[in-house]
Scaffold this active site. Structure first.
Site, PDB file in Angstrom:
ATOM      1  N   GLY A 290       0.824  -1.196   0.000  1.00  0.00           N
ATOM      2  CA  GLY A 290       0.000   0.000   0.000  1.00  0.00           C
ATOM      3  C   GLY A 290       0.863   1.253   0.000  1.00  0.00           C
ATOM      4  O   GLY A 290       1.916   1.318  -0.640  1.00  0.00           O
ATOM      5  N   SER A 291       0.465   2.241   0.781  1.00  0.00           N
ATOM      6  CA  SER A 291       1.079   3.573   0.689  1.00  0.00           C
ATOM      7  C   SER A 291       2.484   3.676   1.259  1.00  0.00           C
ATOM      8  O   SER A 291       3.171   4.670   1.007  1.00  0.00           O
ATOM      9  CB  SER A 291       0.172   4.608   1.363  1.00  0.00           C
ATOM     10  OG  SER A 291      -1.016   4.777   0.615  1.00  0.00           O
ATOM     11  N   VAL A 292       2.967   2.703   2.039  1.00  0.00           N
ATOM     12  CA  VAL A 292       4.363   2.798   2.472  1.00  0.00           C
ATOM     13  C   VAL A 292       5.307   2.677   1.275  1.00  0.00           C
ATOM     14  O   VAL A 292       6.462   3.113   1.331  1.00  0.00           O
ATOM     15  CB  VAL A 292       4.718   1.744   3.555  1.00  0.00           C
ATOM     16  CG1 VAL A 292       4.021   2.067   4.866  1.00  0.00           C
ATOM     17  CG2 VAL A 292       4.404   0.335   3.090  1.00  0.00           C
TER      18      VAL A 292
ATOM     19  N   LYS B  80       5.074   4.392  -1.255  1.00  0.00           N
ATOM     20  CA  LYS B  80       5.249   5.753  -1.779  1.00  0.00           C
ATOM     21  C   LYS B  80       6.569   6.372  -1.330  1.00  0.00           C
ATOM     22  O   LYS B  80       7.067   7.305  -1.971  1.00  0.00           O
ATOM     23  CB  LYS B  80       4.071   6.627  -1.346  1.00  0.00           C
ATOM     24  CG  LYS B  80       2.747   6.211  -1.980  1.00  0.00           C
ATOM     25  CD  LYS B  80       1.566   6.952  -1.366  1.00  0.00           C
ATOM     26  CE  LYS B  80       0.242   6.451  -1.939  1.00  0.00           C
ATOM     27  NZ  LYS B  80      -0.933   7.005  -1.247  1.00  0.00           N
TER      28      LYS B  80
END
Length: 484
Positions: free
Chosen positions: A217-219, A221
């Site tokens: 997921g967003s980690v 990014k």
């Protein structure tokens, strides 16, 4: 010599040479492999009759061999067994060895090549051989803090010292009691093993380094922002269109930001704002602009696709290849088929914390002979240099902003600059989310980098977010390091 006698002589000579070569290979080149083979019952029984070396944390045994009045002479015993099971593994009669017990079995059993003189001395004096002690890098206070903070939730916590790669904590839940597998009652061991292997929660799997792996997921990014800035093609102020939803190319699928709506308002949004607020759409567009080859190159530099030994071998994390535009955009915010271990996510943060230098992670501080001499001592080793020092400093500030005023604010610590990033990964359909936090502290003098993953939405279902569940866990562990 007639032809028949010559033919027989050649065959006999060939057979002798084949026998000589095969025995040489077995006795010289394959000796370590055969000794470590779990099917080698002779070696295993011999190792039970020897005093196996302890596994130490801060000088205190967490695994040791205790004398018993049986044919085996020693019983392997684990203190605080569930707390350290993912690290120690188990040592058992008939189900092999795992963890540190398996990877450093030759040292622990006293049969390593480096211990040849000790073996010879024991043979000459008639004394029983003794194994070496293995001192771990784990900090018992940090390990306990991670264990307690994770509570009854399934998942993992990994904490690394960025400047050295020393692993300060590695927790995996649910756990198990390796004492049940170290017993001398074969039937009891088999029953315990069957129970554990058939448990749907997979307690024998070290979630920090193995298993089915997780969507980040967003980690993810953090890696994307690092790659974009380090490539020289983008800066934190580079802007992208800011729609509230976006239909993927050549697809009917529509993506949105985690909170719904546009990312912070305005017709465009910067990379800095997109990372601070953890917006998916800008990173999907960034991924398409960067391209698969560039992202793959940076992912590999951070450790994706590579075998990492700590000394247990971690399952390689993966960034998919051969992507169409829609798949690439989904992958750019950690979905589609990006898969990671918590160790890998901690390594990304550790590299940023250490000025772009990623150190080889390790659990082993040193190996100590029975006479207290040092057989091996860990020296920090550079694993890779995925980004420049300038890029690392820039991304650090972006992550600090994410904790101070962004989507990772539950990791804030009074008086300490914390760099962090949360993640809330979808698992498809109605499956609960996987919740993440990664980061490091203090941001201006990093002592620890961390990754926290919590499965099944932390028990809160799809309404839970990484900032609600994973960030407070990370905060507790970061504080444990800073308060040492």
């Amino acid at each position: 010599m007639n032809k028949e006698l010559r033919r027989v002589s050649i065959v006999a000579l060939t057979m002798f040479l084949a026998l000589f070569v095969s025995t040489s290979v077995i006795q010289v080149f394959a000796v370590d492999e055969l000794r470590a083979d779990g099917r080698n019952s002779r070696t295993l029984y011999e190792s039970y009759s020897a005093e196996r070396g302890p596994i130490l944390v801060d000088g205190t045994p967490i695994a040791e061999s205790v004398p018993v009045d049986t044919q085996y002479e020693f019983l392997r015993t684990y203190t605080q067994p569930e707390l350290y099971a993912a690290i120690t593994g188990y040592f058992t009669l008939n189900q092999g060895t795992t963890g540190i017990e398996g990877e450093l079995n030759d040292f622990l059993s006293g049969t390593a090549n480096e211990q040849f003189l000790d073996q010879l001395g024991a043979l000459v004096t008639g004394q029983s051989p003794r194994g070496a002690a293995v001192e771990l890098t784990v900090d018992p206070v940090v390990q306990q803090a991670a264990w307690d903070a994770l509570g009854d939730q399934q998942g993992s916590v990994v904490a690394i010292e960025p400047s050295t790669g020393r692993i300060l904590a590695m927790v995996s839940k649910p756990s198990y009691d390796p004492n049940r597998l170290a017993a001398h009652d074969t039937q009891a061991v088999l029953a315990a093993y069957e129970e554990l292997i058939n448990n749907p929660d997979d307690p024998l799997v070290n979630r920090a380094i193995a298993g089915d792996l997780y969507f980040p997921g967003s980690v993810f990014k953090v890696l994307m922002a690092s790659a974009a800035i380090d490539s020289g093609e983008f800066t934190p102020e580079s802007e992208f269109p800011n729609p509230p939803s976006l239909e993927l190319p050549n697809s009917s699928s529509v993506i949105s930001n985690s909170e719904g709506g546009a990312c912070g308002g305005g017709e465009t949004v910067t990379i800095a704002t997109a990372l601070r607020l953890s917006c998916n759409i800008p990173f999907a567009q960034l991924g398409l602009a960067l391209g698969e080859d560039t992202i793959s190159e940076y992912a590999q530099a951070f450790g994706f696709g590579q075998s990492v030994e700590i000394p247990m071998e971690a399952t390689p994390s993966r960034f998919p290849t051969g992507l169409d535009d829609a798949q690439l955009m989904l992958s750019s915010f950690g979905q589609y088929d990006v898969r990671v271990t918590p160790l890998q996510i901690a390594m990304i943060s550790a590299a940023i914390a250490n000025g772009g230098n990623l150190m080889q992670p390790t659990l082993v501080e040193r190996v100590i002979a029975p006479d207290l001499s040092i057989i091996q001592e860990n020296e920090p080793v550079l694993f890779s240099q995925p980004v420049s020092r300038e890029t690392a400093a820039t991304v650090t500030q972006l992550m600090v902003d994410g904790v101070n005023t962004g989507a990772a604010n539950n990791a804030r610590i009074e008086g300490v600059a914390v760099a962090g990033k949360t993640g809330t990964a979808e698992n498809g359909g109605d499956a609960p989310y996987t919740l993440w936090f990664t980061g490091f502290a203090p941001a201006d003098d990093p002592q620890v980098a961390i990754a926290v993953v919590v499965e099944d939405g932390g028990g809160f279902g799809q309404t839970a977010f990484g900032n609600r569940v994973a960030a407070p866990i990370a905060k507790t562990v970061l504080e444990a390091v800073l308060n040492r």
